[in-house]
Motif scaffolding. Structure first.
Motif, PDB file in Angstrom:
ATOM      1  N   ALA A  61       9.503  -5.927  -5.696  1.00 32.71           N
ATOM      2  CA  ALA A  61       8.417  -5.739  -6.324  1.00 32.71           C
ATOM      3  C   ALA A  61       7.091  -5.852  -5.689  1.00 32.71           C
ATOM      4  CB  ALA A  61       8.393  -6.817  -7.742  1.00 32.71           C
ATOM      5  N   ILE A  62       7.068  -6.719  -4.619  1.00 36.61           N
ATOM      6  CA  ILE A  62       5.717  -6.911  -3.695  1.00 36.61           C
ATOM      7  C   ILE A  62       5.647  -5.725  -3.083  1.00 36.61           C
ATOM      8  CG2 ILE A  62       4.798  -8.264  -1.681  1.00 36.61           C
ATOM      9  CD1 ILE A  62       5.853 -10.642  -2.818  1.00 36.61           C
ATOM     10  N   SER A  63       6.535  -4.966  -2.378  1.00 41.92           N
ATOM     11  CA  SER A  63       6.729  -3.886  -1.517  1.00 41.92           C
ATOM     12  C   SER A  63       6.276  -2.884  -2.361  1.00 41.92           C
ATOM     13  CB  SER A  63       8.080  -3.744  -0.813  1.00 41.92           C
ATOM     14  OG  SER A  63       9.052  -3.439  -1.738  1.00 41.92           O
ATOM     15  N   GLY A  64       6.745  -2.663  -3.718  1.00 39.27           N
ATOM     16  CA  GLY A  64       6.636  -1.812  -4.761  1.00 39.27           C
ATOM     17  C   GLY A  64       4.938  -1.574  -4.986  1.00 39.27           C
ATOM     18  N   ASP A  65       4.534  -2.988  -5.197  1.00 39.47           N
ATOM     19  CA  ASP A  65       3.000  -3.185  -5.502  1.00 39.47           C
ATOM     20  C   ASP A  65       2.189  -2.750  -4.215  1.00 39.47           C
ATOM     21  OD1 ASP A  65       1.035  -3.703  -7.137  1.00 39.47           O
ATOM     22  OD2 ASP A  65       1.409  -5.709  -7.236  1.00 39.47           O
ATOM     23  N   TYR A  66       2.540  -3.177  -2.800  1.00 36.81           N
ATOM     24  CA  TYR A  66       1.918  -2.750  -1.743  1.00 36.81           C
ATOM     25  C   TYR A  66       1.801  -1.281  -1.355  1.00 36.81           C
ATOM     26  CZ  TYR A  66      -0.320  -4.271   2.727  1.00 36.81           C
ATOM     27  OH  TYR A  66      -1.119  -4.241   3.654  1.00 36.81           O
ATOM     28  N   ALA A 199       9.975   0.942  -5.849  1.00 34.52           N
ATOM     29  CA  ALA A 199      10.246   0.670  -4.463  1.00 34.52           C
ATOM     30  C   ALA A 199      11.234   1.138  -3.933  1.00 34.52           C
ATOM     31  CB  ALA A 199      10.169  -0.868  -4.125  1.00 34.52           C
ATOM     32  N   ALA A 200      12.352   1.014  -4.662  1.00 38.69           N
ATOM     33  CA  ALA A 200      13.816   1.492  -4.106  1.00 38.69           C
ATOM     34  C   ALA A 200      13.790   3.040  -3.962  1.00 38.69           C
ATOM     35  CB  ALA A 200      14.859   0.661  -4.953  1.00 38.69           C
ATOM     36  N   LEU A 201      13.128   3.682  -5.010  1.00 40.39           N
ATOM     37  CA  LEU A 201      13.223   5.055  -4.933  1.00 40.39           C
ATOM     38  C   LEU A 201      12.453   5.520  -3.830  1.00 40.39           C
ATOM     39  CD1 LEU A 201      12.986   5.902  -8.646  1.00 40.39           C
ATOM     40  CD2 LEU A 201      14.678   6.162  -7.231  1.00 40.39           C
ATOM     41  N   LEU A 202      11.264   5.084  -3.695  1.00 42.01           N
ATOM     42  CA  LEU A 202      10.247   5.396  -2.506  1.00 42.01           C
ATOM     43  C   LEU A 202      10.820   5.161  -1.180  1.00 42.01           C
ATOM     44  CD1 LEU A 202       7.394   6.398  -1.673  1.00 42.01           C
ATOM     45  CD2 LEU A 202       6.497   4.057  -1.703  1.00 42.01           C
TER      46      LEU A 202
END
Length: 545
Positions: A61-66, A199-202
């Motif tokens: 989730a952090i990577s998704g936020d960042y 994040a997973a999709l990106l």
């Protein structure tokens, strides 16, 4: 470039296919938000997701936020158009993340409860410090939201063939409405699950495109670079520094200013730091750090291939002619590689990226106002949890309206560049106060207020009177500032990014305010804060109160 070619560049893919894929992604994420929103009534549920996420979940989730629209759309476009100078954003964002994690992330998590202000007010006077921290959080969130909304406008305009300011403004408004719904219904739980999926999709989508680009050139990155050279008017200059920031002494200074803002800014970004409050223990916080570093680092390696791949296969001229300008590089590359379907999927992932990040920003800003200003300053801690959450939701509505209006004005700007402004504000207003609070025993309330208000005020003034807002034109004489009327020019600060001035000002004012104040520091409180921040002892107990 001819008018015909420019017109063709605005029509990419099949609008019907794009709309269907977009709608599918939005419906899936809305279902996730609604499902995750059950039992979302207390402040701990709404702000921190009930602290029920594992380290791995929180790291993703952090990577998704960042990894925002700046990371995907803005950086790919910056590299495609400006080559090596564009890759500075990838380097800066990655190094900044390491600085944030090693310097402040776990310490803040061990000391705080819901927001950055919990830490800053731990041993200082609560009401003035919480107010200043909330004001700073709202300012940083606003500039970050500008970037995401501008990215959304350009992206959807490209896919639907929408050109013109009015139509793109409608698109930005729709994004704002969906964003507010995510926050109102899902809170931190819903937002976190959307960020995990996104994040997973990106990362998977970026990996697929990276391999595809390399496959076009026999898995030889040198051939990709040569393709970029052959397709660029700048030739070999796209491979070396200075294409954007090496023109004169002013642009070189701007390069240093941008670098400082990128490297130091993340450690002061409230919406990233707030994610560490969603895990149940310091051990899980450290585990989430490991996951985040790997995912973010790998993704930024992909951006180098995607950026130069877009330059080689699409070309800077076609990218700049598209409705989203530089922000259209990644979608145009997807269309070049896989046609309509890949374009729709990658663009929908980018759209989900924008929605997830703006939701995270909105919940951070609304939590800061409701928890810090309303609950602890106005109500002096007497409001119940349900009342606090209600105010947070009302605040989210207001923030949504402001973000929509600001995004309309910022439409067309490079989103990576707009995010760099948010980084500069965070590094100027928040970082000095955070570091002084954690590590300087003598630091006091006056120092905190001078640092936050002084750093924030300096950064905002320099941005307002910079070429970003007025007076900047390209070689053709067309305005590239937020104010597109070339007759309006009130800028006097020569740099696009204020970091080189505002960051030292923030640190200096924090020191000056402290040494000129007669207020004595609370040594016992500092000792307690030091032990808790370094060891995590008492952190879980503090969270429950």
């Amino acid at each position: 470039m001819s008018a015909l070619a420019a017109a063709e560049a605005t029509k990419v893919g099949n609008s019907t296919v794009n709309i269907l894929i977009f709608a599918a992604f939005v419906l899936v994420t809305l279902a996730i938000v609604i499902r995750a929103s059950r039992n979302n009534n207390t402040a701990a549920d709404y702000y921190a997701g009930g602290r029920a996420f594992t380290g791995r979940q929180n790291g993703i989730a952090i990577s998704g936020d960042y990894l925002s629209a700046a990371s995907f759309l803005g950086i790919a476009g910056a590299i495609a158009v400006n080559g090596y100078d564009g890759f500075l954003y990838s380097i800066g964002f990655l190094v900044a993340w390491l600085v944030a994690l090693l310097l402040v992330a776990e310490l803040l998590r061990n000391t705080g409860r819901f927001t950055m202000a919990d830490v800053l007010s731990f041993r200082l006077r609560q009401r003035p410090v919480r107010t200043a921290a909330a004001v700073s959080t709202l300012a940083v969130s606003f500039f970050y939201l500008l970037a995401q909304m501008a990215g959304a406008g350009g992206l959807v305009a490209l896919l639907l063939g929408i050109d013109g300011k009015a139509a793109q403004s409608v698109v930005i408004a729709v994004v704002g409405v969906i964003m507010v719904f995510y926050v109102l219904v899902g809170g931190m739980k819903g937002t976190t699950w959307v960020q995990i999926v996104k994040a997973a999709l990106l990362i998977v989508g970026a990996a697929l495109m990276t391999v595809w680009v390399l496959g076009k050139y026999g898995m030889n990155f040198s051939d990709v670079l040569q393709g970029a050279v052959d397709n660029s008017k700048s030739g070999q200059d796209v491979l070396g520094p200075g294409l954007q920031y090496g023109k004169d002494s002013t642009t070189k200074l701007d390069f240093v200013s941008l670098g400082l803002a990128l490297v130091l800014g993340t450690a002061g970004l409230p919406h990233v730091l707030m994610r560490f409050y969603t895990v149940p223990s310091a051990k899980e916080a450290r585990n989430s750090v490991v996951w985040a570093i790997w995912l973010i680092g790998i993704f930024y390696l992909f951006t180098l291939v995607l950026g130069y791949g877009a330059a080689a296969l699409v070309g800077p001229d076609k990218i700049l002619a598209a409705p989203g300008k530089v922000n259209s590089a990644a979608p145009l590359l997807a269309y070049e590689l896989g046609g309509e379907v890949l374009l729709g999927v990658i663009s929908a992932v980018a759209f989900a990226t924008i929605l997830a990040v703006v939701a995270g920003l909105t919940i951070t800003a609304s939590a800061s106002f409701a928890h810090d200003i309303y609950a602890n300053v106005i109500k002096k801690g007497t409001v119940d949890s349900a009342g606090e959450v209600r105010v947070a939701r009302i605040t989210a509505l207001v923030i949504g309206v402001i973000a929509i209006v600001g995004g309309i004005f910022a439409n067309g700007q490079n989103v990576a560049f707009l995010v760099a402004l948010a980084f500069a504000i965070a590094a100027s207003a928040n970082l000095p106060t955070i570091l002084y609070s954690l590590f300087w025993r003598r630091f006091n309330t006056r120092g905190a207020l001078w640092s936050m208000y002084g750093g924030l005020g300096c950064a905002l003034i320099l941005i307002i009177f910079s070429p970003v807002v007025s007076g900047k034109v390209d070689k053709a004489g067309k305005a590239t500032s937020m104010i597109t009327d070339t007759s309006i020019d009130f800028h006097w600060f020569p740099l696009d990014n204020p970091g080189i001035v505002s960051i030292p000002v923030g640190f200096f004012l924090g020191w000056l305010g402290t040494v000129t104040s007669k207020e004595k520091s609370d040594d016992a409180k500092f000792a307690e804060m030091e032990v808790r921040s370094l060891t995590g002892a008492g952190a879980e107990k503090a969270v429950e109160h």
